[in-house]
Scaffold this motif. Structure first.
Motif, PDB file in Angstrom:
ATOM      1  N   ARG A  84       0.828  -1.215   0.000  1.00 37.45           N
ATOM      2  CA  ARG A  84       0.000   0.000   0.000  1.00 37.45           C
ATOM      3  C   ARG A  84       0.859   1.261   0.000  1.00 37.45           C
ATOM      4  NH1 ARG A  84      -3.043  -0.429   4.909  1.00 37.45           N
ATOM      5  NH2 ARG A  84      -1.693  -2.164   5.481  1.00 37.45           N
ATOM      6  N   GLU A  85       2.011   1.197   0.674  1.00 41.24           N
ATOM      7  CA  GLU A  85       2.927   2.340   0.665  1.00 41.24           C
ATOM      8  C   GLU A  85       3.518   2.557  -0.727  1.00 41.24           C
ATOM      9  OE1 GLU A  85       5.659   1.312   3.779  1.00 41.24           O
ATOM     10  OE2 GLU A  85       4.401   2.216   5.333  1.00 41.24           O
ATOM     11  N   ARG A  87       2.057   1.969  -3.532  1.00 39.41           N
ATOM     12  CA  ARG A  87       1.000   2.651  -4.294  1.00 39.41           C
ATOM     13  C   ARG A  87       0.989   4.143  -3.970  1.00 39.41           C
ATOM     14  NH1 ARG A  87      -4.758   0.292  -3.506  1.00 39.41           N
ATOM     15  NH2 ARG A  87      -4.236   0.745  -1.364  1.00 39.41           N
ATOM     16  N   GLU A  88       1.006   4.482  -2.699  1.00 37.68           N
ATOM     17  CA  GLU A  88       0.959   5.889  -2.296  1.00 37.68           C
ATOM     18  C   GLU A  88       2.197   6.654  -2.738  1.00 37.68           C
ATOM     19  OE1 GLU A  88      -1.517   7.833  -1.136  1.00 37.68           O
ATOM     20  OE2 GLU A  88      -2.623   6.024  -1.651  1.00 37.68           O
ATOM     21  N   HIS A  89       3.370   6.032  -2.619  1.00 32.88           N
ATOM     22  CA  HIS A  89       4.606   6.703  -3.036  1.00 32.88           C
ATOM     23  C   HIS A  89       4.623   6.947  -4.544  1.00 32.88           C
ATOM     24  CE1 HIS A  89       6.235   6.717   0.904  1.00 32.88           C
ATOM     25  NE2 HIS A  89       6.590   5.440   0.947  1.00 32.88           N
ATOM     26  N   LYS A  91       1.986   7.259  -6.528  1.00 37.26           N
ATOM     27  CA  LYS A  91       0.995   8.296  -6.816  1.00 37.26           C
ATOM     28  C   LYS A  91       1.536   9.673  -6.446  1.00 37.26           C
ATOM     29  CE  LYS A  91      -3.687   9.887  -5.879  1.00 37.26           C
ATOM     30  NZ  LYS A  91      -3.214  11.263  -5.909  1.00 37.26           N
ATOM     31  N   ALA A  92       2.131   9.792  -5.263  1.00 39.15           N
ATOM     32  CA  ALA A  92       2.687  11.079  -4.818  1.00 39.15           C
ATOM     33  C   ALA A  92       3.815  11.536  -5.741  1.00 39.15           C
ATOM     34  CB  ALA A  92       3.186  10.964  -3.378  1.00 39.15           C
ATOM     35  N   ASP A  95       2.200  12.920  -8.761  1.00 41.72           N
ATOM     36  CA  ASP A  95       1.556  14.204  -8.458  1.00 41.72           C
ATOM     37  C   ASP A  95       2.565  15.346  -8.410  1.00 41.72           C
ATOM     38  OD1 ASP A  95      -0.897  12.941  -8.321  1.00 41.72           O
ATOM     39  OD2 ASP A  95      -0.997  12.966  -6.118  1.00 41.72           O
ATOM     40  N   GLU A 111      -4.337   3.360 -11.119  1.00 40.57           N
ATOM     41  CA  GLU A 111      -4.308   1.992 -10.612  1.00 40.57           C
ATOM     42  C   GLU A 111      -5.114   1.087 -11.541  1.00 40.57           C
ATOM     43  OE1 GLU A 111      -4.364   0.961  -6.258  1.00 40.57           O
ATOM     44  OE2 GLU A 111      -6.427   0.457  -6.811  1.00 40.57           O
ATOM     45  N   TYR A 136      -0.026  -0.944 -12.080  1.00 42.60           N
ATOM     46  CA  TYR A 136      -0.274   0.493 -12.188  1.00 42.60           C
ATOM     47  C   TYR A 136       0.135   1.002 -13.565  1.00 42.60           C
ATOM     48  CZ  TYR A 136      -0.203  -0.150  -7.150  1.00 42.60           C
ATOM     49  OH  TYR A 136      -0.449  -0.606  -5.878  1.00 42.60           O
TER      50      TYR A 136
END
Length: 145
Positions: A84-85, A87-89, A91-92, A95, A111, A136
């Motif tokens: 999950r981290e 995925r967040e990293h 995405k960030a 961004d 995703e 992704y």
């Protein structure tokens, strides 16, 4: 002539940079599952991120890469957390348009399939190992002079 950047390399650089800022165990991050992955798990999670497809809708400007991500750890909750981290990293990093400073930057994240547990031939004989996979789409663009 514009050569599109190495999307896999930039995404791995982004993940390494993000995880290096966190406290705790730092994942071993590579573009493939290393042959000694089960030995490496003694020191922390193993993350493999590699390009499995995609296309360049504009070969002079943008490359849309499909990445497979695999996370392995000796603890199920830890493996799921790292997945999950990741995925967040990613995405960030998209961004904020993370760049390797040399050839390109990340520009868009989507995703395809989120982190899910899997038990195939890689881990079926290893009940002490947990693996999560995800897919992704990440866009990369070249740095323009």
């Amino acid at each position: 002539m514009t050569v599109l950047p190495d999307a896999e390399y930039i995404a791995i650089c982004a993940l390494r940079a993000a995880f290096s800022k966190q406290k705790g165990r730092t994942p071993y991050i590579q573009p493939r599952i290393p042959a000694n992955a089960f030995e490496l798990l003694q020191g922390g999670p193993v993350v493999a991120l590699y390009k499995v497809g995609g296309k360049a809708p504009n070969p002079g400007y943008v490359d849309n890469s499909m990445f497979a991500v695999q996370v392995m750890d000796l603890d199920r909750r830890a493996a799921h957390r790292v997945a999950r981290e990741v995925r967040e990293h990613l995405k960030a990093a998209c961004d904020r348009q993370f760049t390797d400073g040399e050839e390109g930057y990340l520009a868009n994240f989507r995703e395809v399939s989120g982190p899910m547990a899997t038990g195939d031939e890689l881990t079926s004989n290893r009940p002490d190992t947990f693996r999560f996979v995800a897919t992704y789409m990440v866009s990369t663009k070249p740095i323009r002079p």
